[in-house]
Motif scaffolding. Structure first.
Motif, PDB file in Angstrom:
ATOM      1  N   ASP A 220       0.514  -1.315  -0.387  1.00  0.00           N
ATOM      2  CA  ASP A 220      -0.349  -0.032   0.120  1.00  0.00           C
ATOM      3  C   ASP A 220       0.924   1.444   0.199  1.00  0.00           C
ATOM      4  O   ASP A 220       1.402   2.119   0.930  1.00  0.00           O
ATOM      5  CB  ASP A 220      -1.166  -0.272   0.837  1.00  0.00           C
ATOM      6  N   PRO A 221       1.466   1.620  -1.486  1.00  0.00           N
ATOM      7  CA  PRO A 221       2.386   2.645  -1.618  1.00  0.00           C
ATOM      8  C   PRO A 221       1.805   4.039  -0.890  1.00  0.00           C
ATOM      9  O   PRO A 221       2.114   5.338  -0.260  1.00  0.00           O
ATOM     10  CB  PRO A 221       2.973   3.083  -2.572  1.00  0.00           C
ATOM     11  N   ASP A 222       0.564   3.887  -1.081  1.00  0.00           N
ATOM     12  CA  ASP A 222      -0.347   5.522  -0.314  1.00  0.00           C
ATOM     13  C   ASP A 222      -0.593   5.202   0.934  1.00  0.00           C
ATOM     14  O   ASP A 222      -1.150   6.291   1.659  1.00  0.00           O
ATOM     15  CB  ASP A 222      -1.261   5.647  -1.696  1.00  0.00           C
ATOM     16  N   VAL A 223      -0.273   4.510   1.652  1.00  0.00           N
ATOM     17  CA  VAL A 223      -0.843   4.681   3.806  1.00  0.00           C
ATOM     18  C   VAL A 223       0.908   4.612   3.340  1.00  0.00           C
ATOM     19  O   VAL A 223       2.037   4.530   3.542  1.00  0.00           O
ATOM     20  CB  VAL A 223      -1.446   3.281   3.893  1.00  0.00           C
ATOM     21  N   ASP A 224       0.777   5.680   4.606  1.00  0.00           N
ATOM     22  CA  ASP A 224       1.717   6.063   5.970  1.00  0.00           C
ATOM     23  C   ASP A 224       1.911   5.111   6.862  1.00  0.00           C
ATOM     24  O   ASP A 224       1.919   5.575   7.757  1.00  0.00           O
ATOM     25  CB  ASP A 224       1.598   7.648   6.250  1.00  0.00           C
ATOM     26  N   TRP A 225       2.209   4.040   6.573  1.00  0.00           N
ATOM     27  CA  TRP A 225       2.928   2.496   7.418  1.00  0.00           C
ATOM     28  C   TRP A 225       3.028   2.533   8.728  1.00  0.00           C
ATOM     29  O   TRP A 225       2.869   2.841   9.636  1.00  0.00           O
ATOM     30  CB  TRP A 225       2.759   0.778   6.261  1.00  0.00           C
ATOM     31  N   PRO A 226       4.710   3.694   8.133  1.00  0.00           N
ATOM     32  CA  PRO A 226       5.718   3.269   9.365  1.00  0.00           C
ATOM     33  C   PRO A 226       4.638   4.474  10.344  1.00  0.00           C
ATOM     34  O   PRO A 226       5.208   4.139  11.647  1.00  0.00           O
ATOM     35  CB  PRO A 226       6.514   4.053   9.127  1.00  0.00           C
ATOM     36  N   ALA A 227       4.177   5.716   9.879  1.00  0.00           N
ATOM     37  CA  ALA A 227       3.888   6.605  10.901  1.00  0.00           C
ATOM     38  C   ALA A 227       2.925   5.705  12.491  1.00  0.00           C
ATOM     39  O   ALA A 227       2.243   5.895  12.676  1.00  0.00           O
ATOM     40  CB  ALA A 227       3.523   7.959  11.376  1.00  0.00           C
TER      41      ALA A 227
END
Length: 399
Positions: free
Chosen positions: A314-321
């Motif tokens: 999911d490149p459009d989601v800020d998973w790390p944050a």
């Protein structure tokens, strides 16, 4: 089938071209299996109104019921031992009834050596990395590695049950029980066929993987009685069947190898092509399992804090944050049986007319707050085109 059961079996055993000694061996095997079914309470001998002995079923069996593996009678007896309760509460098995049934059936199938070898290789590689992090010396690492093998769910329980079963059914010792986890492993990892092949580097053995999954699907579907099927087990059966159907049409070479040469070729030399698979949306139950698996795959990766894999999905989601915020509040993400319960994955089909489903996966945290959600959309048109559930995560939020 009905009719004269003994007569039908006698005809099957003796009216053939097998050598005489082989026919009598088959007769002894048939009698032993019949006694097994009687002992298991699946069939019984009763008197009809005319006083003749007849055989009848004592349980409801699906129309396609079949004991299509030598150890299928043992599998039936072993399934009867299982309990959905956790082992610590008096239950038998791992507490995950549906997957335990799958493991019992898998233990009766032939070993797919290429898959098991790669599973063992992967497990040993992960173990070496963990031992290096723990500072374990080389010689000790090598000794510990000898104990690591591919996953064998219920190995101890099955071994004990096998010995008990064999004490009254000695014929079963002609066949080795082989605990393993391929279908279960794929389901627990929430992987698609392509992901599983890539994960274990089985690109050269795709045909073997497909054949094994097909054999497992047929064995589970035909061996497990209807009364032993929980809703979750039915979900797994439907998921596995749809997975096999969707993948089978893409393996053109594998399919062609099963075609009987020129006997089936058209006269005008039209190229032979495999039939197209049915729409993945045709089996709604199987498709919803695929959707839930896609969401749970994200949960598993989040539990491992694998930011790179999540961003790749999911490149459009800020998973790390999102994960940083989650782990500021909770110590871990649970991934057990309760975490992948359908109750924690809500599918909204209200917008299906627009070609979208909306899905919300609740993350199972240790405190049971259930205040973090993964929200996603399912692209129905793309799913049909790809033969897989195409899920795009929209956001990860705290309520």
């Amino acid at each position: 089938r009905g009719g004269d059961v003994f007569g039908n079996v006698r005809s099957l055993v003796f009216d053939n071209h097998e050598p005489r000694a082989r026919r009598y061996a088959l007769a002894r095997r048939a009698i032993a299996i019949f006694r097994t079914l009687v002992d298991a309470g699946i069939v019984e001998i009763v008197r009809d109104p005319e006083g003749a002995s007849v055989i009848r079923l004592t349980v409801d069996l699906q129309p396609n019921f079949a004991l299509n593996q030598p150890l299928s009678p043992f599998a039936l007896a072993a399934i009867a031992l299982l309990s959905p309760d956790p082992p610590g509460e008096g239950g038998v098995g791992t507490g995950h009834y549906a997957l335990d049934v799958v493991s019992i059936i898998e233990a009766t199938l032939d070993d797919p050596r290429a898959i098991l070898s790669q599973q063992e290789f992967k497990a040993r590689g992960e173990a070496v990395a963990a031992m290096k992090r723990d500072g374990i010396e080389y010689d000790e690492r090598m000794a510990l590695l000898e104990e690591i093998t591919y996953p064998k769910p219920l190995a101890d329980l099955l071994a004990q049950s096998y010995e008990v079963f064999a004490s009254s059914q000695p014929w079963v010792r002609d066949f080795a029980l082989s605990p393993k986890s391929v279908v279960r492993d794929m389901f627990e990892r929430a992987m698609s066929f392509a992901e599983y092949v890539s994960f274990y580097q089985l690109q050269r053995s795709e045909g073997l993987v497909l054949r094994y999954l097909s054999d497992a699907y047929r064995a589970i579907r035909q061996t497990v009685p209807a009364e032993a099927r929980s809703d979750e087990l039915v979900d797994i059966i439907e998921w596995l069947g749809e997975l096999v159907r969707q993948v089978d049409s893409s393996l053109v070479d594998e399919w062609s190898a099963l075609v009987d040469g020129a006997a089936h070729l058209p006269e005008d030399d039209t190229p032979v092509v495999p039939p197209a698979p049915p729409s993945i949306l045709a089996n709604r139950r199987a498709f919803t399992v695929l959707v839930r698996n896609e969401l749970f795959r994200r949960v598993q990766l989040a539990a491992l804090q694998d930011d790179d894999a999540l961003v790749a999905l999911d490149p459009d989601v800020d998973w790390p944050a999102a994960l940083d915020a989650y782990y500021d509040e909770h110590d871990e993400i649970l991934t057990g049986a309760a975490a992948r319960s359908p109750r924690l994955c809500v599918i909204d089909e209200a917008s299906a007319a627009t070609g979208r489903w909306r899905v919300e996966q609740t993350i199972d945290d240790p405190g049971g707050d259930h205040d973090w959600r993964i929200r996603a959309e399912v692209d129905l048109e793309a799913s049909v085109a790809e033969g897989a559930a195409i899920v795009r995560v929209v956001e990860v939020v705290r309520l």
